[in-house]
Design an enzyme around this catalytic site. Structure first.
Site, PDB file in Angstrom:
ATOM      1  N   SER A 189       0.835  -1.197   0.000  1.00  0.00           N
ATOM      2  CA  SER A 189       0.000   0.000   0.000  1.00  0.00           C
ATOM      3  C   SER A 189       0.879   1.260   0.000  1.00  0.00           C
ATOM      4  O   SER A 189       1.664   1.461  -0.928  1.00  0.00           O
ATOM      5  CB  SER A 189      -0.953  -0.059   1.196  1.00  0.00           C
ATOM      6  OG  SER A 189      -1.991   0.869   1.062  1.00  0.00           O
ATOM      7  N   ASP A 410      -8.761  -5.117  -5.602  1.00  0.00           N
ATOM      8  CA  ASP A 410      -8.234  -4.344  -4.471  1.00  0.00           C
ATOM      9  C   ASP A 410      -9.058  -3.064  -4.308  1.00  0.00           C
ATOM     10  O   ASP A 410      -9.100  -2.234  -5.211  1.00  0.00           O
ATOM     11  CB  ASP A 410      -6.767  -3.992  -4.740  1.00  0.00           C
ATOM     12  CG  ASP A 410      -6.067  -3.370  -3.542  1.00  0.00           C
ATOM     13  OD1 ASP A 410      -6.729  -2.667  -2.749  1.00  0.00           O
ATOM     14  OD2 ASP A 410      -4.846  -3.572  -3.401  1.00  0.00           O
ATOM     15  N   HIS A 438      -6.897  -6.395  -0.401  1.00  0.00           N
ATOM     16  CA  HIS A 438      -5.819  -5.407  -0.371  1.00  0.00           C
ATOM     17  C   HIS A 438      -4.575  -6.083   0.196  1.00  0.00           C
ATOM     18  O   HIS A 438      -4.532  -6.445   1.363  1.00  0.00           O
ATOM     19  CB  HIS A 438      -6.254  -4.238   0.521  1.00  0.00           C
ATOM     20  CG  HIS A 438      -5.283  -3.114   0.578  1.00  0.00           C
ATOM     21  ND1 HIS A 438      -4.820  -2.459  -0.542  1.00  0.00           N
ATOM     22  CD2 HIS A 438      -4.680  -2.493   1.638  1.00  0.00           C
ATOM     23  CE1 HIS A 438      -3.983  -1.501  -0.181  1.00  0.00           C
ATOM     24  NE2 HIS A 438      -3.874  -1.512   1.130  1.00  0.00           N
TER      25      HIS A 438
END
Length: 470
Positions: A189, A410, A438
Site C-alpha cells: 500500500s 483491491d 488489499h
C-alpha cells in the site's frame, strides 16, 4: 535540492555501525493491548537527522524490529506495511509468520517511520478522539482546524520533516546500518510509494524490491477519492454477492444487502448506538463497515457485525473501527491517524477548501454512499506547514527490476494504480492478481506467494505477463 528523475539521485549513505538489538518491551497486539514478543524477535533504535540537510544536527530515533533468519542468511528484508502511519514494529511482530518462507533466508526487519508511534510519533492533543467521536455536522471544517492547531502545538518542530522523501533517506541510513550493500524491500500500500521514492532517489542501491497493492502518487486528491470510492463499491458488491450466495442475514439479494447497510449508517447520523459508555457514531460506523472490506477473509465478520448493529448491538462494528484507528484497550490512541494526516499533507502541495471537499463528497456519495463524509472538513486545508510534490516524481531508471503486484479486486489501491506505478518506475515488472483484497501476498494465494518468493529468494524475475487467477 537535487532533481528527482532524469538520472539524478541522492548520495548513498555509508555504513554507520551495528544497531544495538535487545528484547522488545513495548509491543502492542491487534486488540490494542500490550503483547509480549515471540521468541527470536528483537528491537533496536537508529538515530537519523531530523533535517537531512543538516546531517550533524538534531537527531530523532527510528524504532526497529528484527526477526532473525532461520536458515542460511542472504541479508535483510525491510518491510513497510502501509498507512501512511502504520507501525511496522507492531505489524511485523504480529505478522512475521506470514513471511515464514522469506524468513528462512532473510532477517525480517521493519520500523516505525519518522512521525509514527515510537519514532517521534506525531501527537495532536486529544483531538483525534474528538474527531472520531463527532457526528456528521456542518462544523467539520472547524474541527479540522482545531485538529491542525493541536498538531502544530504538540509536534510543530517535526511536521516539516515527516514526508516520504525524508523517510526514503532514512531507509538508506537503515540499509547502511544493517550492513547491506543493497536494500531488499517489501512494501504494501503506502509502502509501495515509499519504496518507489527510495528507488527514485537511490536506484543503484535497489536490491530485490516487491511493491504489493501499489499506489499511484501522481493522482490528485480528488482523483484518489473517486477512484477509491469505485474500488470500495466494487468490493462491497463482491461482498454482497458472496454473502447472498452463502445465505445472508442482511438481505436476500445484493441490492437488499446494500440498502440494509446504507440504512444502518443513515440511522446512526440521527441516533448513534450506545456501546457501554461510548457511542457508535456515523463516522465510526463507516470505518466499521470499510475495514473488513479490505480482505475477503473478513467479509463474514462484516455480515455479522452489521447484522448485530441493525438489531441494536454496535459493539462489533465499533471494535472494527477501533482496529482501523489504532485505539488501545485503555481508551487512548496511537499515532496511526495523526501520522497519516501529517505524512499525507507533507507529500502534496494541494490544499482543497471546504467547498471543494463538499463537491468531491457529492461525487463519492453517488458512487458509494457508504463513503460519504458530508461536513467532515477538507484534508490539509488548515495544515500548519506547506507540503510539496517531490514525492510524486517517480523514475527508478538504473535500478534492478522492481516487482509490482496489483490486484484487480483491491478496494484501496485499485489495479490501474499498479499499472501506472510500473510504468513510472521504468524498471517495474507487473504481476497481476485477479482476486479480491488489499495486499495480494497476504491473501495467501499460492501463485502470488510462489512468484514473489522465487524472486526474493532466488532472484527469478517474473515475466511481464505473469497473472495469478483468483
Amino acid at each position: 535540492m537535487l532533481l528527482v528523475g532524469c538520472g539524478t539521485a541522492d548520495q548513498a549513505a555509508q555504513p554507520s555501525g551495528a544497531i544495538a538489538w535487545s528484547t522488545c518491551t513495548d509491543l502492542m497486539g491487534p486488540d490494542g493491548k500490550p503483547a509480549p514478543p515471540a521468541p527470536g524477535i528483537e528491537c533496536g533504535k537508529l538515530q537519523v537527522p531530523l533535517d537531512h540537510a543538516e546531517p550533524d544536527g538534531e537527531k530523532i530515533g527510528l524504532a526497529l524490529i528484527r526477526v532473525k533468519a532461520t536458515g542460511e542468511r542472504l541479508g535483510s528484508l525491510v518491510f513497510n506495511f502501509g498507512g501512511p502511519g502504520a507501525s511496522g514494529v507492531d505489524t511485523l511482530a504480529q505478522a512475521s509468520r506470514a513471511f515464514g518462507n522469506l524468513g528462512t533466508r532473510y532477517d525480517l526487519v521493519s520500523f516505525d517511520p519518522r512521525g509514527v508511534e515510537r519514532s517521534s510519533g506525531v501527537k495532536c492533543g486529544g483531538q483525534i478522539a474528538k474527531l472520531l467521536a463527532a457526528t456528521t455536522e456542518p462544523d467539520g471544517d472547524r474541527l479540522a482546524g482545531e485538529f491542525a492547531a493541536a498538531c502544530r502545538q504538540d509536534s510543530g518542530k517535526l511536521l516539516p520533516y515527516v514526508g516520504t522523501v525524508n523517510a526514503a533517506k532514512d531507509l538508506d541510513l537503515l540499509r547502511a546500518a544493517l550492513g547491506d550493500k543493497k536494500l531488499n524491500y517489501f512494501g504494501f500500500s503506502y509502502g509501495t510509494h515509499l519504496g518507489a521514492v527510495y528507488a527514485t532517489r537511490f536506484p543503484r542501491n535497489v536490491g530485490r524490491f516487491v511493491l504489493d497493492s501499489a499506489f499511484d502518487p501522481t493522482v490528485t486528491w480528488e482523483q484518489r477519492a473517486v477512484t477509491q470510492a469505485k474500488g470500495f463499491d466494487h468490493a462491497f458488491r463482491a461482498f454482497a454477492e458472496d454473502c447472498v450466495a452463502q445465505g445472508c442475514e442482511l438481505g436476500a439479494d445484493p441490492a437488499a444487502v446494500e440498502k440494509a447497510v446504507v440504512g444502518l449508517l443513515g440511522g446512526l447520523k440521527d441516533k448513534p448506538l450506545k456501546v457501554g459508555d461510548r457511542e457508535l457514531t456515523y463516522g465510526l460506523g463507516q470505518l466499521g463497515v470499510l475495514t473488513p472490506l479490505y480482505t475477503k477473509a473478513t467479509w463474514q465478520v462484516l455480515e455479522q457485525a452489521a447484522a448485530a448493529a441493525i438489531k441494536g448491538n454496535g459493539e462489533a462494528l465499533l471494535m472494527l473501527a477501533d482496529a482501523y484507528t489504532g485505539r488501545r484497550a485503555d481508551g487512548t490512541y496511537g499515532t496511526m491517524m495523526t501520522s497519516l494526516q501529517a505524512i499525507s499533507c507533507a507529500d502534496t502541495s494541494e490544499r482543497p477548501t471546504a467547498a471543494q471537499a463538499a463537491k468531491v463528497n457529492d461525487r463519492v456519495e453517488k458512487i458509494f454512499p457508504v463513503l460519504s463524509a458530508e461536513g467532515s472538513g477538507a484534508p490539509c486545508a488548515h495544515w500548519p506547514v506547506p507540503g510539496d510534490d517531490a514525492a510524486k516524481h517517480i523514475d527508478a531508471t538504473g535500478s534492478a527490476p522492481i516487482v509490482v503486484v496489483g490486484g484487480k479486486g483491491d478496494p484501496a489501491t485499485p489495479y490501474q494504480w499498479a499499472t501506472r506505478l510500473t510504468a513510472q518506475l521504468r524498471t517495474g515488472v507487473l504481476v497481476t492478481y485477479e482476486g479480491e483484497g488489499h495486499g495480494a501476498y497476504l491473501t495467501g494465494d499460492a501463485c502470488v506467494m510462489r512468484t514473489v518468493d522465487a524472486y526474493v529468494l532466488e532472484g527469478k524475475v517474473p515475466t511481464t505477463s505473469t497473472t495469478c487467477a483468483a
